[in-house]
Design an enzyme around this catalytic site. Structure first.
Site, PDB file in Angstrom:
ATOM      1  CB  CYS A  31     -31.405 -78.468  21.111  1.00 49.27           C
ATOM      2  SG  CYS A  31     -32.445 -79.642  21.993  1.00 49.27           S
ATOM      3  CG  HIS A  68     -30.462 -83.667  20.035  1.00 54.33           C
ATOM      4  ND1 HIS A  68     -30.088 -84.385  21.150  1.00 54.33           N
ATOM      5  CD2 HIS A  68     -31.252 -82.649  20.487  1.00 54.33           C
ATOM      6  CE1 HIS A  68     -30.638 -83.828  22.229  1.00 54.33           C
ATOM      7  NE2 HIS A  68     -31.331 -82.783  21.859  1.00 54.33           N
TER       8      HIS A  68
END
Length: 343
Positions: free
Chosen positions: A131, A243
């Protein structure tokens, strides 16, 4: 043309998100199957607003006759069942770490290296990157095309959803407990995560880096350019979803902020939001539920001859996992590659 598909790991956070996104984006599905471990067999998951799928047992499921399987059950499970599905003629998109560095398995971010999909036939498997790597290479691609990247220094601020539902539960319980004077229970992370940051994601390696940091380096080189040098410091932060990354890039050739801004402004999958004023930037809370990779705080890095710095944010459950997998399926369809192999 519509396809018979399976979503493996359908009861997990990423599996549920894959089903949701497939429906949202109207991917052409003629029949869908939701697969998970034996303990989940018989449970139900939603596929769009009107369809409910019963969970089937992955261990006994026959992939013969299916066109595509999107896997997100954990690396150890994928190691067993992804090759089995591929051997039965089903094309596999795997969201785990199991096949990412396999030479015969393309590692794909559709906005960055869609041409790599043509190499998937040897194993019948396509790997979804980590990711944190996905959002960074989406941002780096237009800049690399413009001035060729030499080196990247990145610090990540990664949400607890990257550790799954258990990680999110631990943050919730520790935060709640702090207000009633309960001592925090540490299970998923090495130290308390509530009101804290932990510079440790995945296992430590011999050189002192963690495996998450190693992944960002080797995956970036496999996806974008083998000559790019990457050093990462990956940090877990008390955020549920999304994130963030502080990225410093050194280029081989001169590049201005204006040139970078123009390239990022028209790059697929990128949303440049950089107002240089209070709140003129994107945070993980802003990015949650969104498909794009957001770039803010774009500026010159005066410490190297040709350098830029920027802030990069994305929803790790969507673009960092489920959405990228669905986009790979869409790109296979667009390129006419979503054709069953002979089992």
């Amino acid at each position: 043309m519509a396809y018979k598909i399976a979503v493996v790991g359908a009861t997990g956070a990423v599996g549920r998100e894959i089903l949701k996104i497939l429906a949202e984006r109207n991917f052409p599905v003629s029949e869908a199957f939701a697969l998970a471990s034996p303990r989940s067999t018989g449970q139900s998951v939603s596929f769009g607003e009107k369809t409910v799928l019963k969970i089937r047992n992955l261990e006994t499921f026959d992939f013969t006759g299916l066109d595509l399987a999107l896997f997100s059950p954990g690396a150890a499970v994928s190691a067993i069942h992804a090759p089995r599905a591929a051997a039965q003629g089903c094309i596999v998109i795997d969201n785990t770490s199991q096949f990412r560095m396999d030479h015969d398995v393309p590692l794909v971010v559709p906005e960055v290296n869609p041409q790599a999909l043509k190499r998937f036939r040897k194993r019948g498997i396509i790997a979804n990157p980590n990711c944190s790597t996905i959002q960074m290479v989406v941002a780096l691609k237009p800049l690399h095309d413009l001035a060729r990247i030499r080196r990247v220094v990145v610090s990540t601020y990664q949400s607890v959803s990257g550790a799954g539902k258990e990680g999110m539960d631990e943050l919730f319980n520790q935060t709640k407990g702090s207000f009633v004077n309960d001592l925090p229970t540490v299970e998923q992370f090495t130290k308390p995560i509530a009101f804290n940051v932990i510079p440790h994601i995945d296992k430590f390696m011999e050189d002192g880096a963690t495996k998450e940091e190693w992944k960002m380096s080797v995956e970036t080189r496999k996806i974008l350019d083998p000559d790019i040098q990457v050093i990462a410091t990956c940090v877990r932060v008390p955020v549920f979803v999304g994130h963030a990354e502080a990225v410093h890039v050194e280029f081989e050739n001169p590049i201005t902020v204006a040139e970078a801004r123009a390239a990022l402004g028209k790059a697929p999958g990128v949303n440049l939001f950089d107002k240089r004023e209070d709140a003129g930037y994107i945070t993980p809370l802003d990015a949650a539920g969104e498909d794009e990779v957001f770039i803010s705080r774009l500026r010159k890095d005066p410490t190297v001859p040709h350098g830029l710095a920027f802030w990069c944010v994305s929803d790790n459950l969507r673009k960092g996992a489920a959405l990228n997998a669905v986009q790979i399926a869409e790109e296979l369809h667009r390129q006419g590659l979503l054709v069953r192999a002979t089992a």
